[in-house]
Design a protein around this motif. Structure first.
Motif, mmCIF file in Angstrom:
data_model
loop_
_atom_site.group_PDB
_atom_site.id
_atom_site.type_symbol
_atom_site.label_atom_id
_atom_site.label_comp_id
_atom_site.label_asym_id
_atom_site.label_seq_id
_atom_site.Cartn_x
_atom_site.Cartn_y
_atom_site.Cartn_z
ATOM 1 N N LEU A 66 43.289 21.524 32.523
ATOM 2 C CA LEU A 66 44.407 20.503 32.504
ATOM 3 C C LEU A 66 45.537 20.981 31.822
ATOM 4 O O LEU A 66 46.851 21.013 32.353
ATOM 5 N N ALA A 67 45.654 21.242 30.380
ATOM 6 C CA ALA A 67 46.407 21.554 29.510
ATOM 7 C C ALA A 67 47.300 22.640 30.129
ATOM 8 O O ALA A 67 48.502 22.836 29.913
ATOM 9 N N GLU A 68 46.684 23.837 30.622
ATOM 10 C CA GLU A 68 47.340 24.950 31.299
ATOM 11 C C GLU A 68 48.122 24.487 32.414
ATOM 12 O O GLU A 68 49.093 25.048 32.551
ATOM 13 N N ALA A 69 47.416 23.683 33.147
ATOM 14 C CA ALA A 69 48.120 23.316 34.319
ATOM 15 C C ALA A 69 49.474 22.611 34.071
ATOM 16 O O ALA A 69 50.521 23.055 34.689
ATOM 17 N N VAL A 70 49.270 21.714 33.182
ATOM 18 C CA VAL A 70 50.633 21.089 32.733
ATOM 19 C C VAL A 70 51.605 21.920 32.009
ATOM 20 O O VAL A 70 52.716 21.801 32.228
ATOM 21 N N ARG A 128 52.519 22.018 42.650
ATOM 22 C CA ARG A 128 51.418 21.321 42.053
ATOM 23 C C ARG A 128 50.021 21.401 42.745
ATOM 24 O O ARG A 128 48.892 21.339 42.202
ATOM 25 N N ASN A 129 50.317 21.547 44.132
ATOM 26 C CA ASN A 129 48.975 21.815 44.876
ATOM 27 C C ASN A 129 48.459 23.032 44.612
ATOM 28 O O ASN A 129 47.058 23.165 44.412
ATOM 29 N N VAL A 130 49.079 24.038 44.401
ATOM 30 C CA VAL A 130 48.728 25.492 43.920
ATOM 31 C C VAL A 130 47.853 25.173 42.454
ATOM 32 O O VAL A 130 46.604 25.650 42.544
ATOM 33 N N ARG A 170 40.840 22.670 40.157
ATOM 34 C CA ARG A 170 39.313 22.508 40.663
ATOM 35 C C ARG A 170 38.468 23.494 40.740
ATOM 36 O O ARG A 170 37.174 23.284 40.714
ATOM 37 N N LYS A 171 38.995 24.712 41.013
ATOM 38 C CA LYS A 171 38.027 25.896 40.782
ATOM 39 C C LYS A 171 37.553 26.341 39.370
ATOM 40 O O LYS A 171 36.842 27.380 39.179
#
Length: 133
Positions: free
Chosen positions: A57-61, A43-45, A51-52
């Motif tokens: 957000l949808a891709e991260a989830v 999750r940190n990665v 943030r960059k």
């Protein structure tokens, strides 16, 4: 079975120079084991990429969910005395030693690109390049 650290998981899901090697590793040995800690590290990665502006957000989830599905039933709790013994005999963080302890407890290799781990635990850790040769 192999143990992989969080960076190997990140290489698999995020576009990097090592993504192809991570994909080959998964093809050659699809049973990846991890300590439960991997979720927070990953999750940190994803937070850094988010943030960059490199992912939404949808891709991260979606990526987190895919990675969790891949590693379902392959997550293990760390044994604190084992981790602390490894910390005591190395220059690695307790986080890193969780991966080493897991690999040792299962009698398998830890695949990592972390130079400290590779230097301090050459009997347990191998690089991604070595793993896919």
């Amino acid at each position: 079975m192999i143990v992989v650290d969080t960076n190997i998981i990140a290489y698999l899901y995020l576009p990097t120079d090592l993504t192809g090697q991570a994909e080959r590793l998964l093809e050659s040995d699809p049973e990846w084991a991890v300590p439960v800690l991997w979720r927070s590290e990953f999750r940190n990665v994803l937070a850094l990429y988010l943030r960059k502006g490199l992912i939404s957000l949808a891709e991260a989830v979606r990526i987190q969910e895919e990675a969790e599905a891949l590693l379902k039933d392959q997550e293990y709790m760390s044994v604190s005395p084992d981790v602390l013994r490894l910390v005591n005999e190395s220059s690695c963080s307790a986080y890193d030693c969780e991966f080493v302890a897991l690999a040792r407890s299962h009698g398998v290799k830890l695949v990592t690109m972390d130079r400290k781990i590779l230097v301090d635990f050459p009997d347990t850790a191998i690089s991604l390049e070595e793993a896919v040769q």
